[in-house]
Enzyme design. Structure first.
Site, PDB file in Angstrom:
ATOM      1  CG  HIS A   1      71.436  12.736  77.766  1.00 37.50           C
ATOM      2  ND1 HIS A   1      72.677  13.077  77.423  1.00 37.50           N
ATOM      3  CD2 HIS A   1      70.958  13.365  76.427  1.00 37.50           C
ATOM      4  CE1 HIS A   1      73.043  13.836  76.691  1.00 37.50           C
ATOM      5  NE2 HIS A   1      71.900  14.031  75.949  1.00 37.50           N
TER       6      HIS A   1
ATOM      7  CG  HIS B   1      71.141  13.394  64.549  1.00 39.90           C
ATOM      8  ND1 HIS B   1      70.063  14.081  64.381  1.00 39.90           N
ATOM      9  CD2 HIS B   1      71.969  13.990  65.593  1.00 39.90           C
ATOM     10  CE1 HIS B   1      70.114  15.206  65.259  1.00 39.90           C
ATOM     11  NE2 HIS B   1      71.408  15.009  66.002  1.00 39.90           N
TER      12      HIS B   1
END
Length: 386
Positions: free
Chosen positions: A263, A336
């Site tokens: 990623h 988050h």
């Protein structure tokens, strides 16, 4: 813009006489930014661009914060913003800081009774729904869904829509909006590893020269005040121009995604940069191809930036219960990440069809009452697990 463009008739040399065939002269105007050191274009008018007949009313457009300081994550339903007939009336600021305003708009009618100039900010108008033509003093640009319309500060324009169903996501930038420096060489040309190139930009292609005198209403935004001026000549009286400072369009579908074996962080999605914020494009792409890759983004802490995502289309894999037109805000100061189950669902997936626009700001965003009116009050608790 990092390349030279021209349209219409211009003289052989700048700052020299440019005679009309019927007698008289065209009037040259330097249209530049950052004094005389930024990008600029030279514009040639049929009439003097300075003929003000009347200065009328002023309207205060200063946004006010309903929430000025917060670490609460937000999810707004952008399609719940109130639709208006008029383009300017439809622009509802939902968040702002000293560097930018972020607005939603659902205008029903074209701008035909007045002309608009934003003297405060460059505008990025993302067209979520609707088609039409951006008409400017430097020419026209047809637009449709997925288009970023970049309108430099000071450009006089109208927007003509083909229908009544239009939805726009707008960023007003108080600093010039450019392509990222790392994608440009020392001459300004976009490099081979850039996710888009010059041929993807659409400059004005049709120049309408209106040789008219009369009364023409101009609405000018300056210092968060909308000024009403009446000019004695048509603002679109340009016969030609050349330079580097002009409006343009680029479609989000022309952004070629950069992917990796594992990623990669959000900067690979960057589309534009300005002072203290960036704009990124998330588009359909292949997922990471390491055999044990986790395609969903890892949890991360926004210590130095607020992260806003405007959801355009597709299934956004890191969020639960997200629909078109939603806006998430994850503020600096707290971490988050993917919603419960999203990471697990992503494992083994090969591609995503999501489309979204991200704005990362390096100063906290303040929320207006309009934002609170369309906010999901329970979103901040949506990561809880039993």
């Amino acid at each position: 813009m990092p390349f030279y463009s021209k349209l219409g008739k211009i003289p052989h040399k700048r700052h020299t006489t440019f005679k009309k065939e019927e007698g008289g002269y065209y009037y040259e105007q330097l249209f530049g930014t950052e004094g005389f050191s930024g990008t600029a274009s030279l514009i040639y008018h049929v009439h003097r661009p300075t003929m003000v007949k009347e200065i009328g009313e002023t309207i205060d457009l200063t946004p006010y914060a309903a929430v000025e300081k917060s670490v609460r994550s937000q999810m707004l339903n952008g399609f719940n913003v109130r639709s208006e007939e008029d383009f300017l009336d439809s622009r509802k600021i939902v968040m702002f800081n000293d560097d930018l305003n972020i607005a939603l708009a659902s205008p029903q009618e074209s701008m035909k009774n007045y002309f608009y100039k934003n003297a405060d900010a460059d505008e990025m108008i993302f067209v979520h729904e609707g088609t039409g033509t951006l008409k400017t003093m430097l020419g026209n640009i047809p637009f449709g869904p997925g288009d970023y319309l970049i309108v430099p500060r000071g450009i006089i324009y109208q927007i003509h829509f083909d229908g009544k169903e239009n939805r726009l996501f707008i960023v007003e930038s108080f600093s010039p909006m450019y392509t990222p420096k790392r994608y440009r060489n020392e001459f300004g040309q976009l490099l081979e590893h850039s996710p888009y190139c010059e041929r993807d930009f659409r400059a004005p292609s049709e120049l309408e020269t209106n040789d008219e005198k009369g009364e023409f209403l101009m609405k000018i935004k300056k210092q968060n005040v909308l000024h009403h001026l009446t000019y004695a000549s048509h603002p679109f009286d340009v016969v030609g121009w050349d330079g580097y400072n002009f409006p343009y369009a680029i479609n989000i579908k022309d952004f070629e995604p950069i992917t990796g074996r594992v990623h990669l962080p959000p900067p690979i999605h960057q589309q534009f940069e300005a002072h203290n914020f960036v704009i990124c494009s998330f588009v359909p792409r292949m997922y990471d191809y390491h055999p044990e890759a986790v395609p969903a983004p890892y949890n991360h802490s926004n210590i130095d930036s607020d992260e806003l995502l405007y959801y355009v289309d597709g299934d956004f894999m890191s969020r639960n219960h997200v629909e078109r037109g939603f806006i998430s805000l994850h503020p600096m100061g707290i971490p988050h990440g993917p919603h419960p189950g999203a990471m697990e669902r992503s494992i083994g997936k090969k591609e995503t069809g999501e489309t979204a626009v991200m704005v990362d700001t390096f100063k906290p965003l303040k929320l207006t009452q309009t934002a609170l009116d369309i906010s999901d009050k329970d979103y901040a608790y949506s990561w809880l697990e039993d």
